[in-house]
Design an enzyme around this catalytic site. Structure first.
Site, PDB file in Angstrom:
ATOM      1  N   HIS A  70      -1.804   6.943  21.421  1.00  0.00           N
ATOM      2  CA  HIS A  70      -1.682   5.587  20.861  1.00  0.00           C
ATOM      3  C   HIS A  70      -1.606   4.506  21.922  1.00  0.00           C
ATOM      4  O   HIS A  70      -1.181   3.388  21.628  1.00  0.00           O
ATOM      5  CB  HIS A  70      -0.463   5.512  19.925  1.00  0.00           C
ATOM      6  N   THR A  94       9.109  14.197  16.162  1.00  0.00           N
ATOM      7  CA  THR A  94       8.192  13.413  15.347  1.00  0.00           C
ATOM      8  C   THR A  94       8.461  13.658  13.872  1.00  0.00           C
ATOM      9  O   THR A  94       8.757  14.769  13.451  1.00  0.00           O
ATOM     10  CB  THR A  94       6.709  13.714  15.667  1.00  0.00           C
TER      11      THR A  94
HETATM   12  C1  BV8 Z   1      -6.724   5.885  12.165  1.00  0.00           C
HETATM   13  C2  BV8 Z   1       1.245   2.493  18.448  1.00  0.00           C
HETATM   14  C3  BV8 Z   1      -8.704   5.703  10.995  1.00  0.00           C
HETATM   15  C4  BV8 Z   1       1.669   1.105  18.070  1.00  0.00           C
HETATM   16  C5  BV8 Z   1       1.251   3.785  16.364  1.00  0.00           C
HETATM   17  C6  BV8 Z   1      -5.428  10.205   7.434  1.00  0.00           C
HETATM   18  C7  BV8 Z   1      -6.356  10.259   8.447  1.00  0.00           C
HETATM   19  C8  BV8 Z   1      -6.554   9.170   9.274  1.00  0.00           C
HETATM   20  C9  BV8 Z   1      -5.784   8.001   9.097  1.00  0.00           C
HETATM   21  C10 BV8 Z   1      -4.852   7.959   8.089  1.00  0.00           C
HETATM   22  C11 BV8 Z   1      -4.682   9.031   7.259  1.00  0.00           C
HETATM   23  N1  BV8 Z   1      -3.727   8.702   6.367  1.00  0.00           N
HETATM   24  C12 BV8 Z   1      -3.285   7.454   6.623  1.00  0.00           C
HETATM   25  C13 BV8 Z   1      -3.959   6.971   7.656  1.00  0.00           C
HETATM   26  C14 BV8 Z   1      -3.778   5.649   8.227  1.00  0.00           C
HETATM   27  C15 BV8 Z   1      -2.699   5.611   9.315  1.00  0.00           C
HETATM   28  C16 BV8 Z   1      -1.492   6.418   8.970  1.00  0.00           C
HETATM   29  O1  BV8 Z   1      -1.295   7.512   9.482  1.00  0.00           O
HETATM   30  N2  BV8 Z   1      -0.640   5.882   8.125  1.00  0.00           N
HETATM   31  C17 BV8 Z   1       0.564   6.589   7.763  1.00  0.00           C
HETATM   32  C18 BV8 Z   1       1.775   5.735   8.038  1.00  0.00           C
HETATM   33  C19 BV8 Z   1       0.438   6.998   6.328  1.00  0.00           C
HETATM   34  N3  BV8 Z   1      -3.245   6.048  10.572  1.00  0.00           N
HETATM   35  C20 BV8 Z   1      -3.891   5.140  11.325  1.00  0.00           C
HETATM   36  O2  BV8 Z   1      -4.086   3.999  10.960  1.00  0.00           O
HETATM   37  C21 BV8 Z   1      -4.413   5.600  12.669  1.00  0.00           C
HETATM   38  N4  BV8 Z   1      -5.791   5.173  12.763  1.00  0.00           N
HETATM   39  O3  BV8 Z   1      -6.565   7.005  11.802  1.00  0.00           O
HETATM   40  O4  BV8 Z   1      -7.885   5.186  12.001  1.00  0.00           O
HETATM   41  C22 BV8 Z   1     -10.034   5.124  11.153  1.00  0.00           C
HETATM   42  C23 BV8 Z   1     -11.121   5.978  11.052  1.00  0.00           C
HETATM   43  C24 BV8 Z   1     -12.361   5.451  11.143  1.00  0.00           C
HETATM   44  C25 BV8 Z   1     -12.541   4.076  11.361  1.00  0.00           C
HETATM   45  C26 BV8 Z   1     -11.435   3.227  11.487  1.00  0.00           C
HETATM   46  C27 BV8 Z   1     -10.176   3.760  11.371  1.00  0.00           C
HETATM   47  C28 BV8 Z   1      -3.692   4.919  13.809  1.00  0.00           C
HETATM   48  C29 BV8 Z   1      -2.278   5.407  13.862  1.00  0.00           C
HETATM   49  C30 BV8 Z   1      -1.603   4.893  15.143  1.00  0.00           C
HETATM   50  C31 BV8 Z   1      -0.674   3.732  14.825  1.00  0.00           C
HETATM   51  N5  BV8 Z   1       0.062   3.346  16.041  1.00  0.00           N
HETATM   52  N6  BV8 Z   1       1.855   3.462  17.528  1.00  0.00           N
HETATM   53  C32 BV8 Z   1       3.146   0.885  18.287  1.00  0.00           C
HETATM   54  O5  BV8 Z   1       3.876   1.840  18.635  1.00  0.00           O
HETATM   55  O6  BV8 Z   1       3.581  -0.263  18.099  1.00  0.00           O
HETATM   56  S1  BV8 Z   1       2.042   4.852  15.319  1.00  0.00           S
HETATM   57  C33 BV8 Z   1       3.703   4.817  15.683  1.00  0.00           C
HETATM   58  O7  BV8 Z   1       4.342   5.330  14.563  1.00  0.00           O
HETATM   59  C34 BV8 Z   1       4.100   5.748  16.796  1.00  0.00           C
HETATM   60  O8  BV8 Z   1       3.198   5.748  17.857  1.00  0.00           O
HETATM   61  C35 BV8 Z   1       4.167   7.076  16.130  1.00  0.00           C
HETATM   62  O9  BV8 Z   1       2.938   7.679  16.074  1.00  0.00           O
HETATM   63  C36 BV8 Z   1       4.540   6.679  14.723  1.00  0.00           C
HETATM   64  C37 BV8 Z   1       5.992   6.958  14.505  1.00  0.00           C
HETATM   65  O10 BV8 Z   1       6.062   8.289  14.284  1.00  0.00           O
HETATM   66  P1  BV8 Z   1       7.075   9.155  15.135  1.00  0.00           P
HETATM   67  O11 BV8 Z   1       6.715   9.100  16.563  1.00  0.00           O
HETATM   68  O12 BV8 Z   1       7.140  10.467  14.486  1.00  0.00           O
HETATM   69  O13 BV8 Z   1       8.445   8.395  15.014  1.00  0.00           O
HETATM   70  P2  BV8 Z   1       9.370   8.314  13.736  1.00  0.00           P
HETATM   71  O14 BV8 Z   1      10.303   7.207  13.988  1.00  0.00           O
HETATM   72  O15 BV8 Z   1       8.551   8.335  12.505  1.00  0.00           O
HETATM   73  O16 BV8 Z   1      10.168   9.710  13.764  1.00  0.00           O
HETATM   74  C38 BV8 Z   1      11.035   9.964  14.831  1.00  0.00           C
HETATM   75  C39 BV8 Z   1      11.503  11.385  14.645  1.00  0.00           C
HETATM   76  O17 BV8 Z   1      12.362  11.702  15.732  1.00  0.00           O
HETATM   77  C40 BV8 Z   1      12.318  11.584  13.372  1.00  0.00           C
HETATM   78  O18 BV8 Z   1      11.843  12.727  12.685  1.00  0.00           O
HETATM   79  C41 BV8 Z   1      13.737  11.823  13.879  1.00  0.00           C
HETATM   80  O19 BV8 Z   1      14.447  12.762  13.097  1.00  0.00           O
HETATM   81  C42 BV8 Z   1      13.471  12.410  15.235  1.00  0.00           C
HETATM   82  N7  BV8 Z   1      14.557  12.233  16.209  1.00  0.00           N
HETATM   83  C43 BV8 Z   1      15.510  11.261  16.244  1.00  0.00           C
HETATM   84  N8  BV8 Z   1      16.309  11.473  17.320  1.00  0.00           N
HETATM   85  C44 BV8 Z   1      15.824  12.570  17.968  1.00  0.00           C
HETATM   86  C45 BV8 Z   1      14.708  13.052  17.267  1.00  0.00           C
HETATM   87  N9  BV8 Z   1      14.008  14.131  17.661  1.00  0.00           N
HETATM   88  C46 BV8 Z   1      14.437  14.771  18.766  1.00  0.00           C
HETATM   89  N10 BV8 Z   1      15.498  14.373  19.496  1.00  0.00           N
HETATM   90  C47 BV8 Z   1      16.211  13.283  19.127  1.00  0.00           C
HETATM   91  N11 BV8 Z   1      17.275  12.899  19.852  1.00  0.00           N
END
Ligand code: BV8
Length: 256
Positions: free
Chosen positions: A121, A197
């Site tokens: 990303h 994640t």
């Molecule tokens: C795309 C950068 C398509 C910016 C980020 C299916 C296929 C393709 C796309 C999609 C799809 N379904 C939906 C989509 C669209 C979308 C998507 O996924 N939406 C979701 C929300 C439903 N995906 C996209 O838009 C992607 N683009 O696929 O384009 C396309 C195709 C053709 C033509 C045009 C377009 C782009 C996705 C990237 C977005 N950018 N980041 C920024 O950071 O500001 S995503 C951002 O959120 C992060 O980078 C990360 O990826 C995500 C957060 O997730 P996590 O890292 O897991 O963090 P989270 O807070 O959720 O969880 C933290 C975890 O840690 C928890 O479980 C917690 O329990 C745990 N934790 C806490 N403490 C600890 C711990 N673990 C260990 N130790 C600890 N101490």
């Protein structure tokens, strides 16, 4: 901490020929970087990051989005890798092949010494012209620019369009070479270590399925809370990565 699970993880990792480590925001939590779904403290608590991290938000309100990233970049520039990052880096000296695929944009795996990191990303410390006017990406060093910071993002020195962070926003494609290599390595991994994640964001969250489907790879999930990958995992360690990973590496060293 479940010592039996730590020992089993150590044994599995010890045998890994092609290890992929897939990480999310949780691996940086113990460095002081809020995860994506934590309530962002202060000014940003009332915004949904998924609303802010989009091209539409930047187009509609470049200053608000720019200020959010400057707030996060300033925070990232102050923090250090934690023991979880360092344990992942230490695996490289113990195993034949270790590749880190991270969703994080904080550069902490590289700072911890991991030498092969695929940052799916992008990187919050890098900036580019929002029009990529000189090619994709048109990287811009903002430290060399003078502009009215109250006005939001600086204009691109080549074309005048807004400069933006070099990160992948929702609805934007991931960098093709990074995605293709990550998909390929995930399909060939005999062990995948998934750390910190929620597994909610695609296409990163599909990597463990590739490991399972293409290579029946062994999946270890490290997260203090269950996540969407946990049901797919062969071994789930419900602990913070900064605690569990150093114990696993120590058990690997003792087994040698
Ligand atoms: C795309 C950068 C398509 C910016 C980020 C299916 C296929 C393709 C796309 C999609 C799809 N379904 C939906 C989509 C669209 C979308 C998507 O996924 N939406 C979701 C929300 C439903 N995906 C996209 O838009 C992607 N683009 O696929 O384009 C396309 C195709 C053709 C033509 C045009 C377009 C782009 C996705 C990237 C977005 N950018 N980041 C920024 O950071 O500001 S995503 C951002 O959120 C992060 O980078 C990360 O990826 C995500 C957060 O997730 P996590 O890292 O897991 O963090 P989270 O807070 O959720 O969880 C933290 C975890 O840690 C928890 O479980 C917690 O329990 C745990 N934790 C806490 N403490 C600890 C711990 N673990 C260990 N130790 C600890 N101490």
């Amino acid at each position: 901490m479940d010592n039996q699970k730590i020992r089993e993880a150590a044994m599995r990792l010890h045998q890994a020929e092609h290890l992929v480590v897939l990480t999310g925001a949780g691996v940086s939590k113990e460095s002081g970087v809020p995860t994506f779904r934590d309530a962002m403290d202060g000014l940003w608590a009332q915004f949904d990051p998924q609303e802010l991290a989009t091209p539409a938000a930047f187009k509609a309100n470049p200053k608000m989005v720019w200020d959010w990233y400057e707030y996060r970049r300033t925070l990232v520039n102050k923090v250090k890798p934690n023991k979880g990052h360092l344990a992942i880096a230490a695996l490289e000296d113990m195993l034949p092949e270790v590749v880190v695929i991270t969703q994080n944009i904080d550069g902490l795996h590289q700072a911890a010494g991991s030498s092969d990191v695929i940052a799916l990303h992008g990187d919050i410390r890098r900036h580019k012209c929002s029009d990529n006017c000189e090619g994709d990406p048109t990287l811009i060093d903002i430290s060399k620019l003078e502009w009215d910071r109250e006005s939001g993002p600086p204009p691109c020195p080549h074309c005048g369009k807004n400069v933006r962070p070099d990160v992948v926003w929702f609805t934007e494609r991931l960098p093709l070479d990074a995605l293709n290599r990550a998909n390929d390595l995930s399909s060939k991994a005999d062990v995948m270590l998934v750390v910190g994640t929620s597994g909610l964001v695609q296409p990163a969250a599909s990597m463990p399925y590739r490991t399972k489907r293409w290579n029946s790879g062994f999946i270890i999930d490290v997260n203090p809370q269950e996540d969407t990958i946990t049901p797919l995992a062969d071994l789930y360690i419900n602990a913070p990565s900064g605690e569990a990973l150093p114990l696993i590496v120590r058990a690997m060293r003792e087994a040698r």
